[in-house]
Design a protein around this motif. Structure first.
Motif, short mmCIF file in Angstrom:
data_model
loop_
_atom_site.label_atom_id
_atom_site.label_comp_id
_atom_site.label_asym_id
_atom_site.label_seq_id
_atom_site.Cartn_x
_atom_site.Cartn_y
_atom_site.Cartn_z
N MET A 265 0.74 -0.66 0.02
CA MET A 265 0.29 0.20 -0.30
C MET A 265 1.08 1.19 0.02
N PRO A 266 0.18 2.24 -0.73
CA PRO A 266 1.18 3.82 -0.54
C PRO A 266 1.63 4.55 0.93
N THR A 267 2.85 4.58 1.13
CA THR A 267 2.88 5.23 1.99
C THR A 267 3.37 6.92 1.59
N LEU A 268 3.63 7.74 3.08
CA LEU A 268 3.74 8.96 2.55
C LEU A 268 5.38 9.67 3.76
N ASP A 269 5.66 10.15 3.42
CA ASP A 269 6.42 10.39 4.14
C ASP A 269 7.35 12.00 3.72
N ARG A 270 8.65 12.40 4.38
CA ARG A 270 8.69 13.71 4.05
C ARG A 270 10.25 14.15 4.07
N GLN A 271 10.38 15.21 3.15
CA GLN A 271 12.14 15.19 3.45
C GLN A 271 11.76 16.57 2.97
N ASP A 272 12.35 17.22 4.60
CA ASP A 272 11.67 18.62 4.80
C ASP A 272 10.29 19.08 4.46
N ASP A 273 10.79 20.47 3.50
CA ASP A 273 9.55 20.46 2.92
C ASP A 273 8.28 19.52 1.84
N VAL A 274 9.05 18.79 1.38
CA VAL A 274 8.37 17.77 0.16
C VAL A 274 7.85 16.56 1.39
N PHE A 275 6.93 15.80 0.27
CA PHE A 275 6.20 15.38 1.11
C PHE A 275 6.70 14.15 -0.15
N VAL A 276 7.10 12.87 0.22
CA VAL A 276 7.03 11.90 -1.28
C VAL A 276 6.37 11.36 -0.66
N LEU A 277 5.32 10.65 -1.34
CA LEU A 277 4.08 9.59 -1.46
C LEU A 277 4.64 8.54 -2.53
N ASP A 278 4.82 7.18 -1.81
CA ASP A 278 5.63 6.36 -2.48
C ASP A 278 3.92 5.25 -2.60
N LEU A 279 4.28 5.53 -4.24
CA LEU A 279 2.43 4.27 -4.42
C LEU A 279 2.50 2.86 -4.18
N GLY A 280 3.97 1.93 -4.42
CA GLY A 280 4.01 0.31 -3.56
C GLY A 280 5.49 0.51 -4.97
N ASP A 281 5.84 -0.84 -4.12
CA ASP A 281 6.49 -2.42 -4.61
C ASP A 281 5.78 -3.43 -6.38
N GLY A 282 4.08 -2.53 -6.72
CA GLY A 282 3.72 -4.10 -7.44
C GLY A 282 3.44 -2.96 -8.48
N GLU A 283 1.76 -3.51 -9.12
CA GLU A 283 1.45 -2.25 -10.24
C GLU A 283 0.98 -1.15 -10.45
N ASN A 284 0.61 -1.57 -8.61
CA ASN A 284 -0.09 -0.40 -7.83
C ASN A 284 -1.24 0.30 -8.80
N ARG A 285 -2.17 -0.67 -8.95
CA ARG A 285 -3.12 -0.42 -9.55
C ARG A 285 -4.47 -0.16 -8.46
N PHE A 286 -5.42 0.11 -9.08
CA PHE A 286 -6.28 1.79 -8.90
C PHE A 286 -7.43 0.39 -7.85
N HIS A 287 -6.97 -0.61 -7.04
CA HIS A 287 -8.17 -0.52 -6.07
C HIS A 287 -8.53 0.12 -5.32
N PRO A 288 -9.79 -0.25 -5.03
CA PRO A 288 -10.42 0.82 -4.18
C PRO A 288 -9.32 1.36 -2.78
N ASP A 289 -8.78 0.06 -2.18
CA ASP A 289 -7.73 0.43 -0.49
C ASP A 289 -6.68 1.08 -1.75
N TRP A 290 -6.67 0.91 -2.52
CA TRP A 290 -5.09 1.59 -2.59
C TRP A 290 -5.61 3.19 -2.61
N LEU A 291 -7.17 3.69 -3.58
CA LEU A 291 -7.37 4.98 -4.00
C LEU A 291 -7.81 5.72 -1.96
#
Length: 223
Positions: A1-27
Motif C-alpha cells: 500500500m502507498p506510504t507517505l514520508d516527508r523530506q524537509d518541505d517535500v512530501f514523498v508518496l510512494d505508491l507501492g512496489d507492485g503494479e500499483n493498480r487503482f484498487h479501492p483500498d489503494w485509492l
C-alpha cells in the motif's frame, strides 16, 4: 500500500512496489495521504514515486470485472483522484521510475511536472489496444495536458514512449538516470514549495476548470 514520508518541505508518496493498480483500498490510501498534505501548513510540495518495475498500471481491471455493479462508482472515484491531483494547492511532481500505463499515465499527467527514467520503462495509453474507450473526463485531461499532435498519437496508436521519446514529445519534463529520478523530482518540488496555498489552488482550478468539471460530472462517467 502507498506510504507517505516527508523530506524537509517535500512530501514523498510512494505508491507501492507492485503494479500499483487503482484498487479501492489503494485509492483510499492515496486520498488519505493527500488529506495530510493539504492539511499541513507552511511551504510544502508533493512527489509521487514508486518502487520496482512499475509506477502504476492504472485501473484494477480484475477488481472491476468482479464488481461490475460498482463500475460507475469506481470510475467516478478514479476521476475524482485525477481531478484532486490536478487542482491540489501544492506543486506536484511524478517520479516515473518504471512502467506508467493507462490510468497510471493519466495520473502522472494530473501532476504539474514529470521526471522519467531515461533508459528503461514505458509511458503508454493502451486503451485503443485493449478496447476500453477513454471516458469524457479522461479525454479532457489528456488533451488539456498534452500538445494536440502528441495527444492524438498517444490516444489513437497506444504508442509506448521510452524516456527520451517521452521527453521529446512533451510527455515528461525530464528524462534522467534511474538512480536520479526520485532525487530530481524532490529537487524540482522543493524549489517550488513556497508557492503552496489557496492562491496556487485557485490558479490551477481556474486554469483547468473545464477538465475538472468534466471529470466531476455527476451521473455515468463512462458517457
Amino acid at each position: 500500500m502507498p506510504t507517505l514520508d516527508r523530506q524537509d518541505d517535500v512530501f514523498v508518496l510512494d505508491l507501492g512496489d507492485g503494479e500499483n493498480r487503482f484498487h479501492p483500498d489503494w485509492l483510499a490510501s492515496v486520498n488519505a495521504a493527500l488529506d495530510e498534505v493539504e492539511k499541513a501548513e507552511g511551504p510544502r510540495a508533493l512527489v509521487t514515486a514508486a518502487t520496482g518495475k512499475f509506477y502504476s498500471n492504472g485501473l484494477d481491471l480484475d477488481w472491476l470485472f468482479a464488481h461490475a455493479d460498482q463500475q460507475e462508482d469506481y470510475v467516478s472515484g478514479v476521476q475524482e483522484l485525477l481531478a484532486r491531483t490536478l487542482s491540489l494547492p501544492v506543486i506536484t511532481v511524478a517520479a516515473l521510475q518504471g512502467h506508467t500505463f493507462a490510468a497510471g499515465a493519466m495520473f502522472s499527467l494530473a501532476h504539474d511536472f514529470r521526471v522519467m527514467r531515461a533508459d528503461r520503462g514505458y509511458w503508454c495509453l493502451p486503451e485503443a489496444e485493449i478496447n476500453i474507450p477513454f471516458t469524457p473526463g479522461m479525454s479532457a485531461l489528456i488533451q488539456a495536458r498534452l500538445h494536440p499532435r502528441t495527444a492524438h498519437e498517444a490516444m489513437l496508436t497506444a504508442r509506448r514512449y521510452g524516456g527520451g521519446d517521452a521527453l521529446d514529445a512533451g510527455l515528461v519534463d525530464h528524462a534522467v538516470a534511474e538512480d536520479s529520478v526520485r532525487a530530481k523530482a524532490v529537487e524540482l518540488a522543493g524549489a517550488q514549495a513556497g508557492k503552496a496555498g489557496p492562491t496556487l489552488g485557485t490558479i490551477k482550478s481556474r486554469m483547468y476548470a473545464p477538465v475538472l468539471d468534466t471529470l466531476r460530472t455527476k451521473g455515468n462517467p463512462l458517457g
